[in-house]
Design a protein around this motif. Structure first.
Motif, PDB file in Angstrom:
ATOM      1  N   ALA A 127     -68.028  -0.460  19.148  1.00 16.80           N
ATOM      2  CA  ALA A 127     -67.566  -0.944  20.441  1.00 16.80           C
ATOM      3  C   ALA A 127     -66.686  -2.111  20.536  1.00 16.80           C
ATOM      4  N   LYS A 128     -65.580  -2.096  21.219  1.00 18.79           N
ATOM      5  CA  LYS A 128     -64.641  -3.304  21.472  1.00 18.79           C
ATOM      6  C   LYS A 128     -64.839  -3.750  22.718  1.00 18.79           C
ATOM      7  N   GLY A 129     -64.998  -5.018  22.918  1.00 11.74           N
ATOM      8  CA  GLY A 129     -65.217  -5.784  24.428  1.00 11.74           C
ATOM      9  C   GLY A 129     -65.625  -7.017  23.821  1.00 11.74           C
ATOM     10  N   ASP A 130     -65.782  -7.943  25.419  1.00 17.43           N
ATOM     11  CA  ASP A 130     -66.401  -9.303  25.063  1.00 17.43           C
ATOM     12  C   ASP A 130     -67.837  -9.333  25.561  1.00 17.43           C
ATOM     13  N   PHE A 131     -68.617  -9.056  24.510  1.00 20.09           N
ATOM     14  CA  PHE A 131     -70.207  -9.093  24.904  1.00 20.09           C
ATOM     15  C   PHE A 131     -70.941 -10.450  24.657  1.00 20.09           C
ATOM     16  N   LYS A 132     -71.398 -10.750  25.827  1.00 19.74           N
ATOM     17  CA  LYS A 132     -71.952 -12.168  25.669  1.00 19.74           C
ATOM     18  C   LYS A 132     -73.531 -12.020  26.054  1.00 19.74           C
ATOM     19  N   ALA A 133     -74.248 -12.834  25.352  1.00 16.22           N
ATOM     20  CA  ALA A 133     -75.842 -12.914  25.537  1.00 16.22           C
ATOM     21  C   ALA A 133     -75.928 -13.954  26.820  1.00 16.22           C
ATOM     22  N   PRO A 134     -77.176 -14.005  27.497  1.00 15.95           N
ATOM     23  CA  PRO A 134     -78.021 -12.897  27.690  1.00 15.95           C
ATOM     24  C   PRO A 134     -77.624 -11.685  28.287  1.00 15.95           C
ATOM     25  N   ALA A 135     -78.208 -10.683  27.941  1.00 14.02           N
ATOM     26  CA  ALA A 135     -77.780  -9.312  28.525  1.00 14.02           C
ATOM     27  C   ALA A 135     -78.690  -8.434  28.207  1.00 14.02           C
ATOM     28  N   THR A 136     -78.538  -6.981  29.128  1.00 14.06           N
ATOM     29  CA  THR A 136     -79.259  -5.818  28.601  1.00 14.06           C
ATOM     30  C   THR A 136     -78.098  -4.954  28.234  1.00 14.06           C
ATOM     31  N   ALA A 137     -78.277  -4.210  27.044  1.00 15.44           N
ATOM     32  CA  ALA A 137     -77.489  -3.267  26.672  1.00 15.44           C
ATOM     33  C   ALA A 137     -78.164  -2.102  26.752  1.00 15.44           C
ATOM     34  N   VAL A 138     -77.318  -0.790  26.922  1.00 13.91           N
ATOM     35  CA  VAL A 138     -77.892   0.458  27.039  1.00 13.91           C
ATOM     36  C   VAL A 138     -76.814   1.243  26.216  1.00 13.91           C
ATOM     37  N   ALA A 139     -77.205   1.913  24.937  1.00 11.43           N
ATOM     38  CA  ALA A 139     -76.355   2.729  24.280  1.00 11.43           C
ATOM     39  C   ALA A 139     -76.958   4.212  24.385  1.00 11.43           C
ATOM     40  N   VAL A 140     -76.098   4.853  24.632  1.00 14.37           N
ATOM     41  CA  VAL A 140     -76.182   6.423  24.636  1.00 14.37           C
ATOM     42  C   VAL A 140     -75.571   6.713  23.543  1.00 14.37           C
ATOM     43  N   VAL A 141     -76.230   7.671  22.724  1.00 20.01           N
ATOM     44  CA  VAL A 141     -75.803   7.898  21.161  1.00 20.01           C
ATOM     45  C   VAL A 141     -76.077   9.449  21.026  1.00 20.01           C
ATOM     46  N   ALA A 142     -74.967  10.032  20.779  1.00 12.74           N
ATOM     47  CA  ALA A 142     -75.067  11.492  20.589  1.00 12.74           C
ATOM     48  C   ALA A 142     -74.671  11.984  19.009  1.00 12.74           C
ATOM     49  N   LEU A 143     -75.759  12.291  18.111  1.00 11.55           N
ATOM     50  CA  LEU A 143     -75.502  12.661  16.804  1.00 11.55           C
ATOM     51  C   LEU A 143     -75.096  13.900  16.734  1.00 11.55           C
ATOM     52  N   PRO A 144     -74.350  14.465  15.783  1.00 12.12           N
ATOM     53  CA  PRO A 144     -73.846  15.854  15.741  1.00 12.12           C
ATOM     54  C   PRO A 144     -75.113  17.076  15.672  1.00 12.12           C
ATOM     55  N   GLY A 145     -74.902  17.821  16.674  1.00  7.43           N
ATOM     56  CA  GLY A 145     -75.670  18.708  16.690  1.00  7.43           C
ATOM     57  C   GLY A 145     -76.960  18.631  17.438  1.00  7.43           C
ATOM     58  N   GLN A 146     -77.107  17.381  17.942  1.00  5.52           N
ATOM     59  CA  GLN A 146     -78.271  16.789  18.936  1.00  5.52           C
ATOM     60  C   GLN A 146     -78.105  16.339  20.170  1.00  5.52           C
ATOM     61  N   ALA A 147     -78.875  16.425  21.125  1.00  5.02           N
ATOM     62  CA  ALA A 147     -78.901  15.897  22.196  1.00  5.02           C
ATOM     63  C   ALA A 147     -78.767  14.404  22.423  1.00  5.02           C
ATOM     64  N   PRO A 148     -77.984  14.025  23.203  1.00  6.83           N
ATOM     65  CA  PRO A 148     -77.746  12.424  23.469  1.00  6.83           C
ATOM     66  C   PRO A 148     -79.371  11.655  23.608  1.00  6.83           C
ATOM     67  N   ALA A 149     -79.096  10.349  22.808  1.00  8.59           N
ATOM     68  CA  ALA A 149     -80.555   9.609  23.030  1.00  8.59           C
ATOM     69  C   ALA A 149     -79.940   8.280  23.597  1.00  8.59           C
ATOM     70  N   THR A 150     -80.900   7.771  24.481  1.00  9.80           N
ATOM     71  CA  THR A 150     -80.559   6.550  25.134  1.00  9.80           C
ATOM     72  C   THR A 150     -81.317   5.083  24.330  1.00  9.80           C
ATOM     73  N   VAL A 151     -80.768   4.176  24.116  1.00  2.00           N
ATOM     74  CA  VAL A 151     -81.503   3.082  23.579  1.00  2.00           C
ATOM     75  C   VAL A 151     -81.088   1.839  24.421  1.00  2.00           C
ATOM     76  N   ARG A 152     -82.247   1.093  24.695  1.00  2.00           N
ATOM     77  CA  ARG A 152     -82.280  -0.003  25.440  1.00  2.00           C
ATOM     78  C   ARG A 152     -82.396  -1.424  24.509  1.00  2.00           C
ATOM     79  N   PHE A 153     -81.659  -2.275  24.684  1.00  3.18           N
ATOM     80  CA  PHE A 153     -81.812  -3.506  24.051  1.00  3.18           C
ATOM     81  C   PHE A 153     -81.708  -4.794  24.918  1.00  3.18           C
ATOM     82  N   ALA A 154     -82.443  -5.580  24.841  1.00  2.00           N
ATOM     83  CA  ALA A 154     -82.741  -6.938  25.487  1.00  2.00           C
ATOM     84  C   ALA A 154     -82.180  -8.073  24.421  1.00  2.00           C
ATOM     85  N   ILE A 155     -81.133  -8.635  25.049  1.00  2.00           N
ATOM     86  CA  ILE A 155     -80.277  -9.372  24.108  1.00  2.00           C
ATOM     87  C   ILE A 155     -80.486 -10.954  24.807  1.00  2.00           C
ATOM     88  N   LYS A 156     -81.109 -11.798  24.005  1.00  2.00           N
ATOM     89  CA  LYS A 156     -81.485 -13.135  24.232  1.00  2.00           C
ATOM     90  C   LYS A 156     -80.431 -14.167  24.056  1.00  2.00           C
TER      91      LYS A 156
END
Length: 129
Positions: free
Chosen positions: A100-129
């Protein structure tokens, strides 16, 4: 003579079975551990690791420590920092990477929604310190 032949056959079978079991055991050694210098999180059937660099972020996809091909995957990265929210699309960036392109700085909470081919999207949460 028969006992020696039986012993050799049994030993060969045990060795073959042991070799087959060693590979998954080694893969589990890295399960749950960051492999790319980022923040690790579980996403149900796969794992994700988020790294940040100048101008963007990368999400690495693995399953039990083994890379998962990112080709055909889609996603979105939501970044929550300092009371502000930003979103950026995640696109395949080679091997097991989504970028992903952007200006991402810590600290933050990041949430990624990822859909692999043929599968339902999965949500992943990251705590960035």
């Amino acid at each position: 003579m028969k006992t020696i032949a039986n012993f050799l056959r049994t030993s060969a079978l045990a060795l073959a079975l042991g070799a087959g079991l060693a590979t998954p055991a080694l893969a589990h050694e890295t399960h749950g551990q960051p492999q790319y210098g980022g923040v690790f999180a579980e996403a149900g059937i796969f794992q994700a690791e988020l790294t940040m660099a100048e101008g963007g972020a990368t999400v690495y996809l693995t399953q039990h420590g083994q890379p998962i091909a990112a080709q055909g995957a889609t996603g979105k990265l939501t970044w929550l920092a300092g009371g502000k929210k930003s979103e950026a699309p995640l696109a395949p960036a080679g091997d097991n990477k989504l970028a992903a392109k952007g200006d991402f700085k810590a600290p933050a909470t990041a949430v990624a929604v990822v859909a692999l081919p043929g599968q339902a999207p999965a949500t992943v949460r990251f705590a960035i310190k």
